[in-house]
Design an enzyme around this catalytic site. Structure first.
Site, PDB file in Angstrom:
ATOM      1  N   LYS A 172       1.296 -15.144   2.891  1.00  0.00           N
ATOM      2  CA  LYS A 172       0.806 -15.000   1.521  1.00  0.00           C
ATOM      3  C   LYS A 172       1.446 -13.759   0.899  1.00  0.00           C
ATOM      4  O   LYS A 172       1.087 -12.632   1.213  1.00  0.00           O
ATOM      5  CB  LYS A 172      -0.709 -14.832   1.472  1.00  0.00           C
ATOM      6  CG  LYS A 172      -1.222 -14.962   0.036  1.00  0.00           C
ATOM      7  CD  LYS A 172      -2.465 -14.163  -0.265  1.00  0.00           C
ATOM      8  CE  LYS A 172      -2.195 -12.785  -0.748  1.00  0.00           C
ATOM      9  NZ  LYS A 172      -1.494 -12.653  -2.030  1.00  0.00           N
ATOM     10  N   GLU A 247      -0.595  -1.888   7.861  1.00  0.00           N
ATOM     11  CA  GLU A 247       0.215  -0.780   7.344  1.00  0.00           C
ATOM     12  C   GLU A 247      -0.291  -0.490   5.943  1.00  0.00           C
ATOM     13  O   GLU A 247      -0.304  -1.388   5.089  1.00  0.00           O
ATOM     14  CB  GLU A 247       1.705  -1.152   7.288  1.00  0.00           C
ATOM     15  CG  GLU A 247       2.375  -1.203   8.642  1.00  0.00           C
ATOM     16  CD  GLU A 247       2.335   0.110   9.407  1.00  0.00           C
ATOM     17  OE1 GLU A 247       2.150   1.178   8.793  1.00  0.00           O
ATOM     18  OE2 GLU A 247       2.457   0.045  10.641  1.00  0.00           O
ATOM     19  N   CYS A 281       5.702   3.216   0.633  1.00  0.00           N
ATOM     20  CA  CYS A 281       4.615   3.895   1.362  1.00  0.00           C
ATOM     21  C   CYS A 281       5.167   5.097   2.124  1.00  0.00           C
ATOM     22  O   CYS A 281       4.407   5.967   2.533  1.00  0.00           O
ATOM     23  CB  CYS A 281       3.868   2.926   2.270  1.00  0.00           C
ATOM     24  SG  CYS A 281       4.934   1.854   3.192  1.00  0.00           S
ATOM     25  N   GLU A 377      -2.824   8.783  -2.766  1.00  0.00           N
ATOM     26  CA  GLU A 377      -1.534   8.127  -2.933  1.00  0.00           C
ATOM     27  C   GLU A 377      -1.419   7.600  -4.365  1.00  0.00           C
ATOM     28  O   GLU A 377      -2.305   6.897  -4.848  1.00  0.00           O
ATOM     29  CB  GLU A 377      -1.398   6.961  -1.949  1.00  0.00           C
ATOM     30  CG  GLU A 377      -0.022   6.327  -2.029  1.00  0.00           C
ATOM     31  CD  GLU A 377       0.154   5.184  -1.036  1.00  0.00           C
ATOM     32  OE1 GLU A 377      -0.733   4.335  -0.954  1.00  0.00           O
ATOM     33  OE2 GLU A 377       1.203   5.158  -0.360  1.00  0.00           O
TER      34      GLU A 377
END
Ligand code: ADP
Length: 475
Positions: A172, A247, A281, A377
């Site tokens: 997906k 992750e 990331c 973040e």
């Protein structure tokens, strides 16, 4: 306008709903309408994958090798065209897009070889005459849930090992970037991947993603995305006894010491913080700089940041493409305001005119590590510059974060580089290199709040995509 369907059991399946794939450099440019599946699409994909599993798990390594090798070769042969598609749907520059497609091809080729190399161990038992065999078997049907920022590399680095080791796959992709995932599905099918072995179910996280996590016919979930979603998925997987690998985010430190080569430090920081629009990331979002080099570093880095050409991802002059969508742009701008209100001097960071989501790269100078803008973040072209007294403080600040994905240090001192490598709480360490930009044949992943479960990529990928069986054999 072309329609792109889901791939379920080897057949292209149109769904009741579809959504446009919009170019973030030019919102008038629509790449196509991409199917939006639902829970029933997941159910159908699971049924197809389970039916295909015995055949694929028992297939010769040669067949698995050949499918993956052909897929890698086709992706490589089409890298310019697919790189353009990637840049059009995600917004990274054409050079970055072609680079990412090349990496996807290399990943398929690497895992084609791994299909042939997967072995086990034979040991003598402690009991006389008995042998012990340790073998790896596929996990079963695996669900792969991927984000928008690496729309071909992340699906490739999950799907290639999953298939190499004999698992069936349901992928997906992120809602914003289904185009590259659709191409992977199509190329795998054309490369002889048997029906049902690889299924593509495009759709929303809340419906398709959630159904994948809940479905008892899926044995494992590999997820890359936000911390909030990842944690929720881990809880559900634990409840259902599913293997899970996550992750998630980063707030990656780049430490610059007084003895660093200034050009190397500025080059690594510019690349790590801003290339791919900072939407990695592994981006260097905290530049932690010792006092003796701080002012010269800020002066040189700001001059380089001011020169960066922000624009249409397909324009060969462009160095920084657009932010992925309006929501992300607004989030970045709110962090720019926050950093200013927290007392930073903000250099750049403004939204720019145009038919896309363009933003000037931003430096938050005079930041401290306790500010929200230094802790959360952002996932955009924004980096905090934090002044510290010396190496010891730099290391302490670098480790003072909930995350632990990648970390860098620029220094000419072997002593400090070695100490940093040993004591930084991160899964990946870069010495005199940007925090982002990794090889495809070695493990990728972090620690603390950044990652959960086995590492991805390289031979270490087998830890997630296989399960161990120990057999005892008496003559
Ligand atoms: P991002 O901020 O990068 O979009 P998300 O974690 O929201 O991060 O998305 C990463 C991937 O997870 C996407 O494919 C998204 O559709 C999917 N996703 C989002 N919410 C869920 C959920 N509740 N369950 C499963 N998958 C989800």
């Amino acid at each position: 306008m072309q329609n792109y369907d889901n791939l379920i059991g080897g057949k292209w399946v149109a769904e009741a709903e579809a959504m446009p794939n919009i170019n973030p450099s030019n919102t008038n440019d629509i790449l196509g309408n991409y199917a939006r599946g639902d829970a029933a699409s997941v159910d159908a994909a699971v049924e197809a994958a389970r039916a295909a599993l015995p055949g694929w798990a028992g297939a010769t390594p040669q067949l698995r090798h050949d499918v993956l090798e052909a897929t890698g070769a086709t992706i490589m042969a089409r890298k310019d065209e697919l790189g353009r598609l990637l840049s059009r749907e995600e917004g990274k520059t054409l050079a970055e897009g072609i680079g990412e497609v090349t990496r996807a091809a290399q990943l398929f080729k690497f895992f084609a070889g791994e299909a042939l190399r997967l072995g086990g161990e034979v040991l003598p038992s402690v009991r006389p005459g008995v042998e012990v065999m340790i073998e790896r078997e596929p996990v079963g049907v695996v669900g792969l849930i991927t984000p928008w920022n690496f729309p071909i590399a992340i699906p490739a680095w999950k799907a290639a090992p999953a298939l190499a080791y004999g698992n069936c796959v349901i992928l997906k992709p992120a809602e914003l970037t289904p185009g590259c995932a659709w191409e992977i599905a199509n190329i795998l099918k054309e490369s002889g991947c048997p029906d049902g072995v690889f299924n593509l179910v495009m759709g929303s996280g809340r419906t398709v993603g959630a159904q994948m996590v809940a479905h008892p016919g899926i044995d494992a979930i590999s997820f890359t995305g936000s911390v909030a979603t990842g944690r929720q998925i881990a809880v559900q997987c634990a409840e259902n006894g599913k293997k899970v690998q996550l992750e998630m985010g980063g707030k990656n430190p780049m430490v610059v010491l007084d003895d660093a080569d200034l050009d190397v430090a500025v080059g690594a920081s510019l690349n790590g913080a801003f290339f791919s629009t900072g939407q990695r990331c592994t981006a260097s979002s905290r530049l932690i700089v010792t006092a003796g080099i701080h002012d010269a570093f800020v002066e040189k880095l700001s001059a380089e940041v001011a020169k960066l050409k922000v624009g249409d991802a397909l324009d060969p002059e462009t160095q920084i493409g657009p932010v992925v969508d309006e929501r992300q742009l607004q989030q970045n701008l709110s962090y720019v305001d926050l950093a200013r209100s927290e007392g930073c001097e903000v250099i750049g960071g403004e939204a720019m005119d145009g038919q896309g989501f363009f933003q000037r790269p931003a430096l938050f100078v005079h930041a401290t590590n306790d500010m929200r803008s230094s802790r959360e973040e952002i996932f955009g072209p924004c980096a905090s510059v934090i002044r510290v007294a010396d190496y010891d403080e730099a290391l302490a600040v670098a480790n003072d974060t909930e995350f632990g994905l990648s970390a860098g240090i620029c220094t000419a001192s072997l002593k400090h580089a070695s100490h940093f490598r040993r004591h930084i709480q991160a899964g990946m360490v870069m010495v005199n290199l940007p925090t982002a930009g990794v090889d495809y044949h070695v493990p990728f992943g972090g620690r603390k709040g950044s990652s959960y479960g086995a590492k991805e990529q390289g031979t270490y990928a087998r830890e997630f995509y296989t399960q161990i069986k120990t057999s005892y054999i008496a003559p």
